[in-house]
Structures are given as structure tokens and as C-alpha cells.
Design an enzyme around this catalytic site. Structure first.
Site, PDB file in Angstrom:
ATOM      1  N   HIS A 138       0.642  -0.979  -0.131  1.00  0.00           N
ATOM      2  CA  HIS A 138       0.069  -0.126  -0.085  1.00  0.00           C
ATOM      3  C   HIS A 138       0.704   1.597  -0.121  1.00  0.00           C
ATOM      4  CE1 HIS A 138      -3.813   2.093   1.192  1.00  0.00           C
ATOM      5  NE2 HIS A 138      -2.759   2.950   2.336  1.00  0.00           N
ATOM      6  N   GLU A 139       1.785   1.092   0.708  1.00  0.00           N
ATOM      7  CA  GLU A 139       2.739   2.576   1.177  1.00  0.00           C
ATOM      8  C   GLU A 139       3.400   2.937  -0.624  1.00  0.00           C
ATOM      9  OE1 GLU A 139       2.550   5.383   2.966  1.00  0.00           O
ATOM     10  OE2 GLU A 139       0.048   3.616   3.821  1.00  0.00           O
ATOM     11  N   GLU A 189      -6.572   6.729  -2.007  1.00  0.00           N
ATOM     12  CA  GLU A 189      -6.191   5.360  -0.772  1.00  0.00           C
ATOM     13  C   GLU A 189      -7.061   4.362  -1.695  1.00  0.00           C
ATOM     14  OE1 GLU A 189      -5.113   4.878   1.794  1.00  0.00           O
ATOM     15  OE2 GLU A 189      -4.032   7.008   1.907  1.00  0.00           O
TER      16      GLU A 189
END
Length: 383
Positions: A138-139, A189
Site C-alpha cells: 500500500h505504501e 487511498e
């Protein structure tokens, strides 16, 4: 118990997505905004000049001094998951990774020139290997999509809005730009969640991660199907009062609620997007220069139109009836995506003006800024 029935076996070899472009995981609304931003002449230069007012080196030094830098000697388990996530996403150079003391599940990407990633100790302690790999992916998705560059603007605009609250006209203009950028960030996101899934290639682990962020620390007492039922109830349950409460909850939030994130990820899997990427059908980095802003904005409009047509929210249903059908209303909503260039251009103009003023002040005083508006967080703390 949380079910792992749609994830691969733990020993299954993950597919290395060679040459993959970040466009492969970016949500259409996120991708449309990013493509238009990248096409604005000189926009990145303005942002980087802006960022020069804050000291990125200071942030890195603060973590170097008070956190643990992850490598093969320090937190080797975390380092190995990081390498695996980066290999799947074909990240040629690993960003620095730090672990900092915190009881909250939290992770963020910080910086602009050399972004680095920070995890809380809670992530190390509470996430299993598959969940940790998804979070690190995700990061990495945030870093590869360049979200930190544009998140810097949002941080600065937030400060401006607070400082100009006494000036109604100026504050209203900034708040309008902020509202559009916050909508973009919520979609960013969702993009990063997809990157996390592609990094771990375990749908069950990605959903477990979101469940833990929502408060399900002990997954022996949590059920994935029931969690997705919550998402359906959140989307379509209640009446108009609930719709208004949801608007209040999300309009000025940077992060989608966990159940909405889980529902969007599950939908991407069920619609075949995830499988197509794993099968090799994805855009390559070598072709990024040929990406068309107009096509991406059209895709963003189509995404909003589809979302409105699918939503079971009572207020959306009412608007569909007033708009004489989902198609008409979808076109009305999709039009907002087509106006992305307008608010991006306004942000660019405001950024350039402020950068010039700051540079003039720096020349007069011989000083530079250092209050750190350049932090870019994924908001994975579930708070």
C-alpha cells in the site's frame, strides 16, 4: 473466524509484475487527476519550489534519531516482507523504511525528493506476514504513484484555509479547492489498497488488514462475510438522515471508511481487474508518456457515473429519481471529473503565488521554513 478461502496458499509464488506502471492500480478518479496534474506545464517545479520551504532532511533526521531503520539486521522479518512487496511491484530501488513506537496501526509515506516509509510498532506486532506485505505494498503504491508530491499541496491549502478563515471570500475559494483535492485523496487511498493487493497477491490478507484497521484485532472472532455485509448496510441502509450523516462524516475526511475500502477492493477483484493484472494485462511504465489526460478524465467520469448508478444510498436514489434516471444524474456527476483541470489550475496558481511570496520573505530575512507541511500519510491508523 476470518476466512481465507479466496487467497492463495502461503507457499504460492507471487507473480513479479515486470515493468508495471502505477496506472495499473490507480482508481480511475485518482488516475484522471494525476494524469491532468502531470500534464500541467511546470506544475511539479512549482510544487518542488513549495516543498523547498520545508526541510525534508529534517524529517529524515528525526526518524534516524528516534526510530529503527529497517534492514536485514534490524527487523529482518519486516525487511523481508518489504523486499517481497517491492519485487512483486517491480520497484527497482527500495525507499528507506523506519519503525516508530506507537500503539496504533499506522503507516505513512513522507517526503518528496526521496520519499521514505514509516510503520508503527503496532503493525509489526499485530499483522501477520501476509497482512504486513499488503500494508507495505500500500505504501509503495503511494510512493510509486507520486501521491506525496500532490499531497503536499493539500497540506499547505489546509493551513491556508485556517489562516484565512477571517476572510470569507478567500476561505471559500480555498475550501472549494480543498474539497476537490480531498475527494481525490480518498480515491488515492483506494488506489494504494489495490497496490497492496498486487504486492501481496492474497485477497483474504488485504481484507483482513482492513478489518484490523477497523478494530478487529482478534480475527478469531471476526468474519469476513459479516464485515462485507456491514459495507453493504453502510452503503444502502437507513434513510435520508443516514445519508446526510455520511456526507458529514466523509466530506472533509482524507480517508475512506474501512468498510467502503473493503467493498471497493472486493469489487475490483470480482470485476476482474485484479485477475487481469496478474495475467499480464496491465499498462507499462515505458508507455506512461503517451497517457492521454482527456481519456483518463473520461474514465474518471465513467467511474463516477457507474458508482452513482450502483449506489444503494437513499439520497442517491432520490437524486436518481429527480434526475429522471441514473444516466442523466451520472452525466451530471461525471461532469465534475471533467472540471478537474480547473481546480488543479487554481491550485497551481495559488501555489506559485505563495511560493513567490515565501521566496521573497526568505531573501529579506535570510531564513527558510522548516515546519514540515510535506508529510504525506496513508492514514492507515484506522482512526
Amino acid at each position: 473466524m476470518a476466512r481465507d478461502d479466496d487467497g492463495p496458499a502461503p507457499t504460492r509464488r507471487r507473480v513479479a509484475l515486470t515493468g508495471i506502471s502505477s496506472r495499473a492500480w490507480e482508481h480511475p478518479a485518482d488516475r484522471g487527476a494525476l494524469t491532468a496534474l502531470r500534464e500541467l506545464r511546470g506544475f511539479d517545479d512549482v510544487v518542488r519550489a513549495f516543498f523547498g520551504m520545508w526541510n525534508e532532511r529534517g524529517f529524515r533526521l528525526s526518524y534516524l534519531a528516534a526510530a529503527i531503520r529497517v534492514d536485514h539486521r534490524q527487523y529482518p522479518r519486516v525487511h523481508q516482507r518489504f523486499v517481497e512487496a517491492a519485487t512483486a511491484l517491480d520497484v527497482p530501488e527500495l525507499p528507506e523504511l523506519y519503525v516508530t513506537q506507537s500503539p496504533w496501526l499506522d503507516a505513512e509515506s513522507i517526503g518528496l525528493e526521496r520519499p521514505f516509509i514509516v510503520l508503527s510498532t503496532a503493525c509489526v506486532q499485530q499483522l501477520d506476514d501476509d497482512e504486513l506485505r499488503a500494508l507495505l505494498g500500500h505504501e509503495l503504491g503511494h510512493v510509486r504513484s507520486g501521491h506525496a508530491v500532490y499531497k503536499t499541496i493539500l497540506s499547505i491549502l489546509t493551513r491556508w484555509a485556517a489562516n484565512l478563515s477571517w476572510l470569507p471570500v478567500g476561505a471559500m475559494a480555498l475550501r472549494a479547492i480543498m474539497a476537490a483535492m480531498l475527494e481525490w485523496w480518498r480515491k488515492a487511498e483506494l488506489s494504494a489498497d489495490r497496490a497492496g493487493l498486487l504486492a501481496g497477491q492474497d485477497p483474504a490478507a488485504s481484507l483482513r488488514l482492513l478489518m484490523k484497521l477497523a478494530g478487529g484485532g482478534d480475527l478469531s472472532q471476526i468474519d469476513t462475510a459479516a464485515f462485507l455485509e456491514q459495507a453493504a448496510e453502510y452503503d444502502g441502509g437507513g434513510d435520508l438522515r443516514d445519508s446526510l450523516h455520511k456526507i458529514r462524516m466523509t466530506a472533509w475526511s482524507r480517508y475512506p471508511v474501512p468498510v467502503a475500502r473493503a467493498a471497493d477492493l472486493r469489487r475490483w477483484i470480482d470485476d476482474g481487474g485484479y485477475g487481469r493484472v496478474l495475467g499480464g494485462d496491465y499498462p507499462r511504465r515505458d508507455d506512461d508518456g503517451a497517457a492521454s489526460a482527456s481519456e483518463e478524465i473520461k474514465a474518471a467520469a465513467d467511474s463516477y457515473r457507474e458508482s452513482f448508478g450502483r449506489s444503494q444510498d437513499p439520497l442517491v436514489g432520490l437524486l436518481r429519481r429527480l434526475g429522471d434516471g441514473a444516466t442523466d444524474l451520472g452525466e451530471w456527476v461525471g461532469g465534475h471529473a471533467g472540471r478537474a483541470r480547473a481546480w488543479m489550475g487554481a491550485a497551481q496558481e495559488a501555489a506559485a503565488r505563495a511560493a513567490g511570496e515565501a521566496a521573497a520573505r526568505a531573501r529579506r530575512t535570510g531564513t527558510g521554513g522548516g515546519d514540515g507541511a510535506g508529510r504525506e500519510g496513508s492514514g492507515d491508523g484506522g482512526r
